[in-house]
Design an enzyme around this catalytic site. Structure first.
Site, mmCIF file in Angstrom:
data_model
loop_
_atom_site.group_PDB
_atom_site.id
_atom_site.type_symbol
_atom_site.label_atom_id
_atom_site.label_comp_id
_atom_site.label_asym_id
_atom_site.label_seq_id
_atom_site.Cartn_x
_atom_site.Cartn_y
_atom_site.Cartn_z
ATOM 1 N N LYS A 27 -19.332 5.615 113.508
ATOM 2 C CA LYS A 27 -20.565 5.809 112.760
ATOM 3 C C LYS A 27 -21.014 7.107 112.647
ATOM 4 C CE LYS A 27 -25.149 3.877 112.363
ATOM 5 N NZ LYS A 27 -26.356 3.332 113.000
ATOM 6 N N LYS A 69 -6.853 4.996 77.561
ATOM 7 C CA LYS A 69 -6.280 3.999 78.397
ATOM 8 C C LYS A 69 -5.211 3.205 77.865
ATOM 9 C CE LYS A 69 -10.481 4.485 81.166
ATOM 10 N NZ LYS A 69 -11.120 4.036 82.405
ATOM 11 N N ASP A 77 -15.260 5.452 90.531
ATOM 12 C CA ASP A 77 -14.146 6.494 90.225
ATOM 13 C C ASP A 77 -13.988 7.613 91.355
ATOM 14 O OD1 ASP A 77 -14.171 5.711 87.470
ATOM 15 O OD2 ASP A 77 -16.089 6.768 86.922
ATOM 16 N N ASN A 129 -21.193 -0.604 93.763
ATOM 17 C CA ASN A 129 -22.223 -0.666 92.721
ATOM 18 C C ASN A 129 -22.650 -2.036 92.416
ATOM 19 O OD1 ASN A 129 -20.309 -2.331 90.888
ATOM 20 N ND2 ASN A 129 -18.961 -0.449 91.103
ATOM 21 N N PHE A 175 -13.299 -3.020 79.852
ATOM 22 C CA PHE A 175 -14.682 -3.172 79.674
ATOM 23 C C PHE A 175 -15.423 -1.647 79.555
ATOM 24 C CE2 PHE A 175 -16.510 -7.469 79.887
ATOM 25 C CZ PHE A 175 -15.223 -8.042 79.891
ATOM 26 N N LYS A 235 -12.508 5.698 75.596
ATOM 27 C CA LYS A 235 -11.583 4.826 76.742
ATOM 28 C C LYS A 235 -10.518 4.062 75.836
ATOM 29 C CE LYS A 235 -15.694 5.066 79.450
ATOM 30 N NZ LYS A 235 -16.812 4.408 80.340
HETATM 31 N N1 CTP Z 1 -11.511 1.408 85.149
HETATM 32 C C1 CTP Z 1 -10.376 1.273 86.104
HETATM 33 N N2 CTP Z 1 -10.055 1.855 87.100
HETATM 34 C C2 CTP Z 1 -11.045 2.917 87.165
HETATM 35 C C3 CTP Z 1 -12.198 3.217 86.407
HETATM 36 C C4 CTP Z 1 -12.360 2.340 85.462
HETATM 37 O O1 CTP Z 1 -9.603 0.051 85.927
HETATM 38 N N3 CTP Z 1 -10.998 3.835 88.193
HETATM 39 C C5 CTP Z 1 -11.473 0.590 83.977
HETATM 40 C C6 CTP Z 1 -12.460 -0.554 84.205
HETATM 41 O O2 CTP Z 1 -12.300 -1.771 84.794
HETATM 42 C C7 CTP Z 1 -12.972 -0.701 82.661
HETATM 43 C C8 CTP Z 1 -12.578 0.472 82.080
HETATM 44 O O3 CTP Z 1 -11.742 1.161 82.760
HETATM 45 O O4 CTP Z 1 -12.306 -1.800 81.884
HETATM 46 C C9 CTP Z 1 -13.813 1.548 81.678
HETATM 47 O O5 CTP Z 1 -14.298 1.630 82.799
HETATM 48 P P1 CTP Z 1 -15.296 2.627 83.013
HETATM 49 O O6 CTP Z 1 -16.030 2.858 84.287
HETATM 50 O O7 CTP Z 1 -16.541 2.478 82.052
HETATM 51 O O8 CTP Z 1 -14.716 3.829 82.722
HETATM 52 P P2 CTP Z 1 -14.246 5.479 83.227
HETATM 53 O O9 CTP Z 1 -13.098 5.757 82.571
HETATM 54 O O10 CTP Z 1 -14.719 5.089 84.470
HETATM 55 O O11 CTP Z 1 -15.463 6.342 82.590
HETATM 56 P P3 CTP Z 1 -17.041 6.784 82.884
HETATM 57 O O12 CTP Z 1 -17.381 6.246 84.359
HETATM 58 O O13 CTP Z 1 -16.815 8.296 82.933
HETATM 59 O O14 CTP Z 1 -18.026 6.057 82.203
#
Ligand code: CTP
Length: 384
Positions: free
Chosen positions: A274, A329, A264, A209, A311, A325
């Site tokens: 490859k 979490k 995710d 990303n 975050f 979240k």
């Molecule tokens: N985070 C994490 N591990 C993951 C996904 C997210 O530790 N696999 C943490 C990120 O570092 C951030 C928080 O969770 O502090 C929220 O991340 P975000 O990507 O916004 O949340 P998701 O739960 O992945 O929700 P979505 O992608 O559906 O918005």
């Protein structure tokens, strides 16, 4: 920022003095009011005109000169200054400062300075290794108001390579910030995740990303300035690797701040060779599987007294999503930034955040530098 700070720069006669005008420019740019005291020999390497122009003040280099604003500049300057930076500090000046010898504008000023002092030595490698220099550096490093930096290794002006270079000016600037920051987080351990994760598809490709890690790095820097011990988990790693390292680091952490943009999902399979284009179809389907959620994992492991900050980067229904979240979490605070806000998010040097707390309260902040945002986030963490 150094707005309103009074910084006294002391320059002695080493070749590294040529770098100090640039450092003065950066200090002034950061908002500091800078004054300069030099040894006579320093002015063989950098001119009075350059130093006066960049600092905007008369340079103090001759104790008895009639241009001095006061008869006792060596007393008024240390009283005026919030911090003194001696750079470069030659072997000669180190020896004098450690021994209490005060025979020029720089050393007399230093002798009267009781507030924080950062010293950046620079000299030939043999002079650096001399027992006298080593002894002087040891002595100075024991004074409670002094941050005694070491020399760096590399090419030296005399043509050899060795230990004796002055630290880079970016390092000196950071030490100035650090020395001016009260050590309110001393003894605290902080775990920070930052940047993107990468999920390999094959030996040449990965899914990632746009995160650059700037916000996480700003947080790590601010924690260090406040005296905390920081474990930064960042780099070219997968979510599973990051989860492993973060879990290990969380065990003895007081605070964990999860600023990483974690993927995710990852490809179900990682090809050993490859992946080739196929003639059969113009489309390709990737099968993905869920990654561990690091924040949720740490949220489950959290002990009483540990603080967990996450975050949330959202594009819509920002507050609701972030609040969900935070609860799911088991976070104590979540830092919400919206991609709707100009100047916030990936790669920018600025950010606009809303802090949401466990008790449902929230605080909004204007667009500001990531450095300032980092300070705001830490200010809102209650240490046990
Ligand atoms: N985070 C994490 N591990 C993951 C996904 C997210 O530790 N696999 C943490 C990120 O570092 C951030 C928080 O969770 O502090 C929220 O991340 P975000 O990507 O916004 O949340 P998701 O739960 O992945 O929700 P979505 O992608 O559906 O918005």
């Amino acid at each position: 920022m150094l707005t309103g700070k009074h910084i006294l720069v002391g320059i002695s006669g080493g070749i590294a003095a040529y770098k100090i005008p640039e450092l003065i420019r950066l200090l002034v740019k950061a908002g500091a009011d800078v004054r300069v005291a030099t040894t006579r020999h320093a002015l063989e390497f950098v001119t009075d005109t350059t130093l006066r122009t960049l600092s905007g003040h008369t340079v103090y280099s001759d104790v008895f000169a009639s241009v001095n604003a006061h008869a006792t500049e060596h007393i008024s300057l240390p009283e005026w200054a919030d911090l003194m930076l001696v750079a470069p500090a030659t072997a000669n000046v180190l020896g004098k400062m450690a021994a209490g010898i005060a025979d020029d504008a720089l050393t007399t000023t230093f002798a009267a300075m009781r507030k924080p002092v950062v010293i950046a030595p620079a000299m030939n490698d043999k002079m650096y290794a001399s027992p006298a220099t080593q002894q002087a550096m040891r002595t100075l490093s024991q004074w409670s108001n002094i941050t005694m930096l070491d020399c760096a290794e590399g090419p030296l002006a005399c043509g050899t390579t060795g230990k004796g270079r002055m630290q880079e000016i970016e390092v000196l600037l950071e030490e100035v910030y650090s020395a001016l920051t009260p050590k309110t987080w001393a003894g605290k351990r902080v775990l920070i995740t930052a940047g993107p994760t990468i999920e390999k598809l094959d030996p040449v490709r990965y899914i990632s990303n746009f995160s650059t890690g700037k916000m996480g790095l700003a947080l790590a820097q601010e924690c260090r300035r406040r005296g905390a011990e920081v474990t930064l988990v960042m780099g070219q790693m997968s979510a599973r690797e990051m989860c492993e390292q973060a879990t290990a680091g969380f065990a003895d952490a007081d605070v964990a701040i999860l600023a990483a943009a974690v993927a995710d999902y990852r490809p179900v399979e990682q090809a050993a060779t490859k992946i080739k284009k196929t003639a059969e179809s113009s489309q390709m389907t990737l099968c993905l599987t869920e990654n561990p959620d690091i924040a949720a994992t740490l949220g489950q492991q959290k002990r009483a007294g540990q603080v967990l900050v996450g975050f949330a980067l959202e594009t819509d229904h920002e507050i609701e999503n972030a609040q969900r979240k935070l609860t799911k979490k088991n976070l104590d605070m979540i830092v919400l930034n919206s991609l709707q806000d100009k100047g916030a998010g990936f790669g920018c040097d600025t950010n606009k955040v809303t802090l949401l707390f466990h008790d449902g309260s929230q605080k909004n902040y204007p667009l500001q530098s990531k450095e300032a945002v980092a300070a705001v986030i830490l200010d809102n963490i209650t240490l046990s």
